[in-house]
Design a protein around this motif. Structure first.
Motif, PDB file in Angstrom:
ATOM      1  N   PHE A 166       0.832  -1.197   0.000  1.00  0.00           N
ATOM      2  CA  PHE A 166       0.000   0.000   0.000  1.00  0.00           C
ATOM      3  C   PHE A 166       0.872   1.254   0.000  1.00  0.00           C
ATOM      4  N   PHE A 167       1.955   1.229   0.771  1.00  0.00           N
ATOM      5  CA  PHE A 167       2.901   2.346   0.799  1.00  0.00           C
ATOM      6  C   PHE A 167       3.592   2.516  -0.550  1.00  0.00           C
ATOM      7  N   PHE A 168       3.991   1.421  -1.177  1.00  0.00           N
ATOM      8  CA  PHE A 168       4.600   1.492  -2.508  1.00  0.00           C
ATOM      9  C   PHE A 168       3.632   2.064  -3.537  1.00  0.00           C
ATOM     10  N   ALA A 169       2.351   1.750  -3.393  1.00  0.00           N
ATOM     11  CA  ALA A 169       1.346   2.288  -4.320  1.00  0.00           C
ATOM     12  C   ALA A 169       1.257   3.801  -4.198  1.00  0.00           C
ATOM     13  N   ASN A 170       1.344   4.306  -2.980  1.00  0.00           N
ATOM     14  CA  ASN A 170       1.334   5.760  -2.807  1.00  0.00           C
ATOM     15  C   ASN A 170       2.568   6.395  -3.429  1.00  0.00           C
ATOM     16  N   ILE A 171       3.697   5.745  -3.304  1.00  0.00           N
ATOM     17  CA  ILE A 171       4.921   6.254  -3.927  1.00  0.00           C
ATOM     18  C   ILE A 171       4.806   6.204  -5.444  1.00  0.00           C
ATOM     19  N   LEU A 172       4.324   5.082  -5.961  1.00  0.00           N
ATOM     20  CA  LEU A 172       4.235   4.910  -7.408  1.00  0.00           C
ATOM     21  C   LEU A 172       3.207   5.839  -8.049  1.00  0.00           C
ATOM     22  N   SER A 173       2.200   6.249  -7.300  1.00  0.00           N
ATOM     23  CA  SER A 173       1.183   7.100  -7.894  1.00  0.00           C
ATOM     24  C   SER A 173       1.504   8.584  -7.767  1.00  0.00           C
ATOM     25  N   THR A 174       2.374   8.967  -6.851  1.00  0.00           N
ATOM     26  CA  THR A 174       2.641  10.393  -6.670  1.00  0.00           C
ATOM     27  C   THR A 174       3.934  10.866  -7.318  1.00  0.00           C
ATOM     28  N   ILE A 175       5.002  10.116  -7.207  1.00  0.00           N
ATOM     29  CA  ILE A 175       6.300  10.611  -7.692  1.00  0.00           C
ATOM     30  C   ILE A 175       6.365  10.713  -9.218  1.00  0.00           C
ATOM     31  N   PRO A 176       6.028   9.668 -10.000  1.00  0.00           N
ATOM     32  CA  PRO A 176       6.123   9.834 -11.459  1.00  0.00           C
ATOM     33  C   PRO A 176       5.064  10.762 -12.038  1.00  0.00           C
ATOM     34  N   ALA A 177       3.984  10.960 -11.335  1.00  0.00           N
ATOM     35  CA  ALA A 177       2.904  11.790 -11.876  1.00  0.00           C
ATOM     36  C   ALA A 177       3.147  13.280 -11.652  1.00  0.00           C
ATOM     37  N   GLN A 178       4.233  13.651 -11.022  1.00  0.00           N
ATOM     38  CA  GLN A 178       4.497  15.060 -10.780  1.00  0.00           C
ATOM     39  C   GLN A 178       4.748  15.820 -12.076  1.00  0.00           C
ATOM     40  N   THR A 179       5.385  15.186 -13.032  1.00  0.00           N
ATOM     41  CA  THR A 179       5.642  15.861 -14.302  1.00  0.00           C
ATOM     42  C   THR A 179       4.466  15.738 -15.255  1.00  0.00           C
ATOM     43  N   GLY A 180       3.644  14.717 -15.096  1.00  0.00           N
ATOM     44  CA  GLY A 180       2.458  14.566 -15.925  1.00  0.00           C
ATOM     45  C   GLY A 180       2.669  13.735 -17.172  1.00  0.00           C
ATOM     46  N   ASP A 181       3.884  13.562 -17.611  1.00  0.00           N
ATOM     47  CA  ASP A 181       4.106  12.790 -18.829  1.00  0.00           C
ATOM     48  C   ASP A 181       4.583  11.370 -18.550  1.00  0.00           C
ATOM     49  N   TRP A 182       4.797  11.014 -17.313  1.00  0.00           N
ATOM     50  CA  TRP A 182       5.276   9.682 -16.967  1.00  0.00           C
ATOM     51  C   TRP A 182       4.170   8.749 -16.522  1.00  0.00           C
ATOM     52  N   SER A 183       2.938   9.203 -16.525  1.00  0.00           N
ATOM     53  CA  SER A 183       1.859   8.366 -16.001  1.00  0.00           C
ATOM     54  C   SER A 183       1.628   7.124 -16.859  1.00  0.00           C
ATOM     55  N   VAL A 184       1.714   7.244 -18.164  1.00  0.00           N
ATOM     56  CA  VAL A 184       1.505   6.099 -19.050  1.00  0.00           C
ATOM     57  C   VAL A 184       2.656   5.099 -18.914  1.00  0.00           C
ATOM     58  N   VAL A 185       3.867   5.617 -18.825  1.00  0.00           N
ATOM     59  CA  VAL A 185       5.031   4.733 -18.696  1.00  0.00           C
ATOM     60  C   VAL A 185       5.009   4.012 -17.356  1.00  0.00           C
ATOM     61  N   SER A 186       4.724   4.733 -16.282  1.00  0.00           N
ATOM     62  CA  SER A 186       4.722   4.094 -14.965  1.00  0.00           C
ATOM     63  C   SER A 186       3.581   3.086 -14.832  1.00  0.00           C
ATOM     64  N   SER A 187       2.425   3.394 -15.399  1.00  0.00           N
ATOM     65  CA  SER A 187       1.325   2.431 -15.315  1.00  0.00           C
ATOM     66  C   SER A 187       1.613   1.179 -16.133  1.00  0.00           C
ATOM     67  N   SER A 188       2.258   1.323 -17.276  1.00  0.00           N
ATOM     68  CA  SER A 188       2.598   0.133 -18.065  1.00  0.00           C
ATOM     69  C   SER A 188       3.651  -0.716 -17.359  1.00  0.00           C
ATOM     70  N   ILE A 189       4.578  -0.098 -16.667  1.00  0.00           N
ATOM     71  CA  ILE A 189       5.582  -0.851 -15.904  1.00  0.00           C
ATOM     72  C   ILE A 189       4.928  -1.588 -14.747  1.00  0.00           C
ATOM     73  N   ILE A 190       3.996  -0.922 -14.049  1.00  0.00           N
ATOM     74  CA  ILE A 190       3.305  -1.559 -12.929  1.00  0.00           C
ATOM     75  C   ILE A 190       2.480  -2.752 -13.403  1.00  0.00           C
ATOM     76  N   ILE A 191       1.773  -2.597 -14.511  1.00  0.00           N
ATOM     77  CA  ILE A 191       0.949  -3.696 -15.034  1.00  0.00           C
ATOM     78  C   ILE A 191       1.828  -4.852 -15.496  1.00  0.00           C
ATOM     79  N   THR A 192       2.939  -4.551 -16.155  1.00  0.00           N
ATOM     80  CA  THR A 192       3.838  -5.609 -16.621  1.00  0.00           C
ATOM     81  C   THR A 192       4.428  -6.392 -15.451  1.00  0.00           C
ATOM     82  N   LEU A 193       4.889  -5.684 -14.420  1.00  0.00           N
ATOM     83  CA  LEU A 193       5.431  -6.375 -13.253  1.00  0.00           C
ATOM     84  C   LEU A 193       4.355  -7.191 -12.540  1.00  0.00           C
TER      85      LEU A 193
END
Length: 84
Positions: free
Chosen positions: A14-41
């Motif tokens: 749950f803590f990792f999910a909060n990290i994964l949803s807030t840090i890459p989304a700060q720039t706004g252009d990494w949301s697609v890349v981070s979500s695809s990495i999370i789904i693949t893993l």
């Protein structure tokens, strides 16, 4: 002892999910890349864990599975927070 480790690994996910949803989304252009990495893993972990015949023999596999479930749960909670 096993129950405590299971709850701890679930909260760690749950803590990792909060990290994964807030840090890459700060720039706004990494949301697609981070979500695809999370789904693949997530799918790779599912493939590895659920091809084993007896998951209860391996403690580390159960803990990794609980972390994965905690990440999914945390992402759902974040999605509901953003939707309201």
């Amino acid at each position: 002892m096993l129950f405590n480790l299971s709850i701890l690994s679930l909260m760690l996910g749950f803590f990792f999910a909060n990290i994964l949803s807030t840090i890459p989304a700060q720039t706004g252009d990494w949301s697609v890349v981070s979500s695809s990495i999370i789904i693949t893993l997530n799918e790779l972990i599912n493939k590895f864990i659920y091809t084993k015949k007896n998951i209860n023999e391996f403690l580390i596999l159960k803990l990794i599975n609980n972390i994965k479930i905690g990440i999914i749960y945390g992402l759902f909670v974040d999605a509901f927070k953003l939707g309201s």
